[in-house]
Design a protein around this motif. Sequence first.
Motif, PDB file in Angstrom:
ATOM      1  N   ASP A 186     -80.999  -3.267 -46.745  1.00  8.61           N
ATOM      2  CA  ASP A 186     -80.315  -4.140 -47.700  1.00  8.61           C
ATOM      3  C   ASP A 186     -81.167  -4.478 -48.917  1.00  8.61           C
ATOM      4  OD1 ASP A 186     -78.019  -4.228 -46.179  1.00  8.61           O
ATOM      5  OD2 ASP A 186     -78.619  -6.034 -45.079  1.00  8.61           O
ATOM      6  N   THR A 187     -82.489  -4.233 -48.828  1.00 10.11           N
ATOM      7  CA  THR A 187     -83.364  -4.614 -49.947  1.00 10.11           C
ATOM      8  C   THR A 187     -84.435  -3.566 -50.233  1.00 10.11           C
ATOM      9  OG1 THR A 187     -84.819  -5.843 -48.438  1.00 10.11           O
ATOM     10  CG2 THR A 187     -83.035  -7.082 -49.508  1.00 10.11           C
ATOM     11  N   PRO A 188     -84.118  -2.274 -50.212  1.00  4.08           N
ATOM     12  CA  PRO A 188     -85.186  -1.278 -50.392  1.00  4.08           C
ATOM     13  C   PRO A 188     -85.558  -1.016 -51.849  1.00  4.08           C
ATOM     14  CG  PRO A 188     -83.134  -0.158 -50.027  1.00  4.08           C
ATOM     15  CD  PRO A 188     -82.836  -1.629 -49.897  1.00  4.08           C
TER      16      PRO A 188
ATOM     17  N   LEU B 284     -83.948  -8.197 -58.912  1.00  2.76           N
ATOM     18  CA  LEU B 284     -83.553  -8.630 -57.578  1.00  2.76           C
ATOM     19  C   LEU B 284     -83.280  -7.420 -56.684  1.00  2.76           C
ATOM     20  CD1 LEU B 284     -81.168 -11.568 -58.556  1.00  2.76           C
ATOM     21  CD2 LEU B 284     -83.477 -11.743 -57.616  1.00  2.76           C
ATOM     22  N   PRO B 285     -83.489  -7.565 -55.366  1.00  5.65           N
ATOM     23  CA  PRO B 285     -83.318  -6.421 -54.457  1.00  5.65           C
ATOM     24  C   PRO B 285     -81.852  -6.132 -54.161  1.00  5.65           C
ATOM     25  CG  PRO B 285     -83.971  -8.363 -53.223  1.00  5.65           C
ATOM     26  CD  PRO B 285     -84.028  -8.752 -54.678  1.00  5.65           C
ATOM     27  N   VAL B 286     -81.563  -4.870 -53.928  1.00  6.43           N
ATOM     28  CA  VAL B 286     -80.216  -4.433 -53.561  1.00  6.43           C
ATOM     29  C   VAL B 286     -80.327  -3.386 -52.458  1.00  6.43           C
ATOM     30  CG1 VAL B 286     -79.258  -4.868 -55.855  1.00  6.43           C
ATOM     31  CG2 VAL B 286     -80.181  -2.613 -55.299  1.00  6.43           C
ATOM     32  N   GLU B 287     -79.183  -3.063 -51.874  1.00  8.50           N
ATOM     33  CA  GLU B 287     -79.136  -2.080 -50.799  1.00  8.50           C
ATOM     34  C   GLU B 287     -79.064  -0.663 -51.356  1.00  8.50           C
ATOM     35  OE1 GLU B 287     -74.648  -3.038 -51.340  1.00  8.50           O
ATOM     36  OE2 GLU B 287     -76.624  -3.813 -51.947  1.00  8.50           O
ATOM     37  N   LEU B 288     -79.440   0.295 -50.554  1.00  4.97           N
ATOM     38  CA  LEU B 288     -79.204   1.710 -50.818  1.00  4.97           C
ATOM     39  C   LEU B 288     -78.424   2.249 -49.623  1.00  4.97           C
ATOM     40  CD1 LEU B 288     -82.575   2.941 -52.373  1.00  4.97           C
ATOM     41  CD2 LEU B 288     -80.371   2.673 -53.519  1.00  4.97           C
ATOM     42  N   ARG B 289     -77.122   2.253 -49.778  1.00  6.37           N
ATOM     43  CA  ARG B 289     -76.227   2.582 -48.665  1.00  6.37           C
ATOM     44  C   ARG B 289     -75.046   3.358 -49.217  1.00  6.37           C
ATOM     45  NH1 ARG B 289     -73.750  -1.973 -44.497  1.00  6.37           N
ATOM     46  NH2 ARG B 289     -73.005  -0.512 -42.878  1.00  6.37           N
ATOM     47  N   ALA B 290     -74.625   4.390 -48.517  1.00  7.03           N
ATOM     48  CA  ALA B 290     -73.515   5.194 -49.012  1.00  7.03           C
ATOM     49  C   ALA B 290     -72.842   5.944 -47.881  1.00  7.03           C
ATOM     50  CB  ALA B 290     -73.992   6.177 -50.074  1.00  7.03           C
ATOM     51  N   ALA B 291     -71.558   6.189 -48.073  1.00  8.95           N
ATOM     52  CA  ALA B 291     -70.811   7.106 -47.211  1.00  8.95           C
ATOM     53  C   ALA B 291     -70.784   8.459 -47.894  1.00  8.95           C
ATOM     54  CB  ALA B 291     -69.394   6.589 -46.986  1.00  8.95           C
TER      55      ALA B 291
ATOM     56  N   SER C 133     -72.518   1.626 -51.941  1.00  7.65           N
ATOM     57  CA  SER C 133     -72.307   0.185 -51.780  1.00  7.65           C
ATOM     58  C   SER C 133     -73.035  -0.579 -52.881  1.00  7.65           C
ATOM     59  CB  SER C 133     -72.824  -0.263 -50.408  1.00  7.65           C
ATOM     60  OG  SER C 133     -72.700  -1.661 -50.260  1.00  7.65           O
ATOM     61  N   ALA C 134     -72.388  -1.620 -53.423  1.00 13.67           N
ATOM     62  CA  ALA C 134     -72.969  -2.411 -54.517  1.00 13.67           C
ATOM     63  C   ALA C 134     -72.882  -3.906 -54.230  1.00 13.67           C
ATOM     64  CB  ALA C 134     -72.265  -2.077 -55.838  1.00 13.67           C
ATOM     65  N   ASN C 135     -72.964  -4.308 -52.950  1.00 10.76           N
ATOM     66  CA  ASN C 135     -72.842  -5.722 -52.613  1.00 10.76           C
ATOM     67  C   ASN C 135     -73.975  -6.561 -53.193  1.00 10.76           C
ATOM     68  OD1 ASN C 135     -70.446  -5.625 -51.180  1.00 10.76           O
ATOM     69  ND2 ASN C 135     -71.452  -5.149 -49.241  1.00 10.76           N
ATOM     70  N   GLY C 136     -75.190  -6.014 -53.249  1.00 10.85           N
ATOM     71  CA  GLY C 136     -76.307  -6.767 -53.785  1.00 10.85           C
ATOM     72  C   GLY C 136     -76.107  -7.138 -55.244  1.00 10.85           C
ATOM     73  N   ILE C 137     -75.449  -6.270 -55.998  1.00 10.44           N
ATOM     74  CA  ILE C 137     -75.130  -6.578 -57.401  1.00 10.44           C
ATOM     75  C   ILE C 137     -74.016  -7.611 -57.462  1.00 10.44           C
ATOM     76  CG2 ILE C 137     -74.275  -5.637 -59.575  1.00 10.44           C
ATOM     77  CD1 ILE C 137     -75.574  -2.986 -58.826  1.00 10.44           C
ATOM     78  N   ASN C 138     -72.981  -7.419 -56.659  1.00  7.23           N
ATOM     79  CA  ASN C 138     -71.843  -8.343 -56.698  1.00  7.23           C
ATOM     80  C   ASN C 138     -72.253  -9.779 -56.399  1.00  7.23           C
ATOM     81  OD1 ASN C 138     -70.106  -6.284 -57.337  1.00  7.23           O
ATOM     82  ND2 ASN C 138     -69.322  -6.016 -55.259  1.00  7.23           N
TER      83      ASN C 138
END
Length: 805
Positions: free
Chosen positions: A161-163, A172-179, A249-254
């Motif tokens: 969630d914060t890489p 600020l940290p965000v995730e690196l996640r994808a389908a 995924s862009a939840n960390g930005i949202n």
Amino acid sequence: MPRFAPARAAGSTAAVLAAVLLAVGLGAPAAADPSNESTNAKGFTVEPLPEGGWRVTLELEEPLPVRDAAPELAVDGQIVGAAKESPDGLTLTTETTDPAVADAGGVEVAWNGEVPGVAAAARRGAPWQFTPKPFHRKPVYTDPATPGRYAVERLDYHLGDTPTTLPGLSGLPVELRAAVYAPAKARGERPVVVFLHGRHSACYNPVTRQTNNTNWPCAEGFIPIDSYLGYTETARALASHGYVVVSVSANGINAKDASFTDDNGAAARGELVMKHLDLLAQWNGKRGHPLKDRLDLSDVGLMGHSRGGEGVVEAALMNAERRHPYGIRAVLPLAPVDFGRASLPDVPMAVLLPYCDGDVSNQQGQHFFDDTRYSLDDDVLRSSLMIMGANHNFFNTEWTPGDSVSPSGDDWSPATDEVCGTASPSRLTAAEQRAVGTAYMAGFFRLVQGGERAFLPLFDGTNGTVPSAGRAEVYAQAQQPSSRRADLAPLERPAGNVTVSGFDLGAYCHSVASRVPAGDTACSATTQTSKVPHWTPATFATWVPTSPVLRLRWSEASVSPSVRIALGPGQRDADRYDALTFRLARDESAVGDVDLDVTVTDHKGRSATVRVGDVSPALTPFPASTNTTNGVNRLGKTWLRTVRVPVDDLARRVDEDNLRYVTFRPATPTGGAYLSDVAFDSTGVGRGGPTGAVRVSIGDATAAEGDGAGTARMRLTLSDRLKGPARLHVQTAASGSASAGQVPLLSFPVTLPKGAREATIQVPLTGNTAVNPAELRYKITISAPTGVVIGDGFAWLTVTDDDAV
């Protein structure tokens, strides 16, 4: 002393909440019914500022609902500016020089220019409409939704969630996640398509069903909302035909973009897309990785939904700045926001607009099409499509009630609306909406990246349709590649070959009346910008002129009204092209039947005339309704459609090799129309890629206030020397800055001469002799460029006090 008062209730539960759910551009948070009426407002203050003006602050009982649209504040029913949201979502502030706010009786949240509780100025009773002549659609027998020959395998990744951090998100940290959806056993490197979802709540509690958008990573008891999984149908359709689709995924930005960014997260979203492309490039060359040698990163498409739409435009522009850019060759903004009005030339683009959008209800993403048309002489197809019966959310299953795992809702309200309500026959079901979305999204990438020209009629203005689109009506605007068209008259401003005569009104217009300086003609008088997507003011460029066209009105008293376009050398041979084309819409003030005749005249004086109503529904009004939400009716939109008159229909009566004039005349006794983009063209795609256009950026500056009228100097830098003149607009004191004080709110054009590598602009200042203890910062925006593209479009002007204590 600041004034304080309890906030005036905006009707009932639906008042503030419905307005919130109606506005921005991504998903509404939960299954709350917008018609449920209870105020979210707690109280407001109006505080005088030392340098002049006032700061208006509204406190809320509960965090602001999460939308893609940007919130605004209205004082006594009048919008005073865009609002800055506090990190906890409980406080909204704006600053203004409007003296009326000093005696404020109430402050409310507004969205997209719509103020809750303020009655619409529309006519009461059922709106007048007429039934157009039957309109033929061209069937396309290859369907983009039909599964291909490849099985689809999932190769998802989640690096935490914060890489990583993003400069556009204040680090600020965000995730690196994808389908990842990949064609199984497909040989060789495959084209890549990246999906980016829009602004939705980041987290939810699976027990209480409560959503949260103020924490990232999610607070204890909450888990992420998987918005990135909401496009599986479209992803699988593309993957089965050999594309690798990566939905990020862009939840960390949202969770942070409302409080920690200057641009509502546009740059951060672009940076996130580039981070994922970098990861994919790394893995494509990594021995033993499942994606090794499977990705063709010289052939990339981008789709962004809502705020993600602006994000993928930013990503394409950022990519072009790199020494070794990826081959981004197609961009599709879906129901997008456009807060800053950056153009995107040299890349084929299709903008999809849902007619029943209740979040980004003003469909501001239309500006991506309008602003880019003549920004450079590029050789690519661009189109804008209006999807009737579709709302904002239901393209994503995770934002769709009955399909989503987390809480979701219908962004449109009221549910009883006869055009867009859930029970309306013209409203698409969620399944129908996803099907038409898949048809056009998959069709666009297969057309541009795959070269499958069978899908061109879906986008080129010839009104194609496919079986999977079902009963959905989709209308088009299209501009063909420059090598396949001859521009006769853009009709954005007076031209020597265009004569307008005899009309009651025949003038070039732009913007809405509230954003037009004295002496200019407004395209629309409405304050409900959801009715006029072309002329919606941008959040960070509110006074920059929008979408100029030719506005015509006529009556029985008009004397031989006509628009005559004289054709010069290089424009007279129509036989080289398929059609005479133009964009056209019914004027918002027109009543009754409206039609035009278009006539071509050859060198011998022979003419051929076609009635617009015989070939196009462009002058038919779009559906309107009598229902309102908090006094606002968002339907009955004015939106230009492309009209195509086949050259073969003209050739029987004139010498199409040697034409002299194109003339438009009224075909009804009274009426009105908007007209633009007259051209001869043939349909095509062109081949785009990262633009080579010169980039212009604006830098921060500091200036002393002075003791009266003065200016502050700010520097524009260019990435290369200009090979021709360029033009852009400067917006001073844009939203998000101290809009009261020494820098007045205005916009002005800047022309950059051929050969320029930099320029200095003069921003007006109004100094004083009062001692002010604090520095003030003003956000300055550059936008709507021609001849260049925007690099860094935002800068801060710091004004220091130069008066002795």
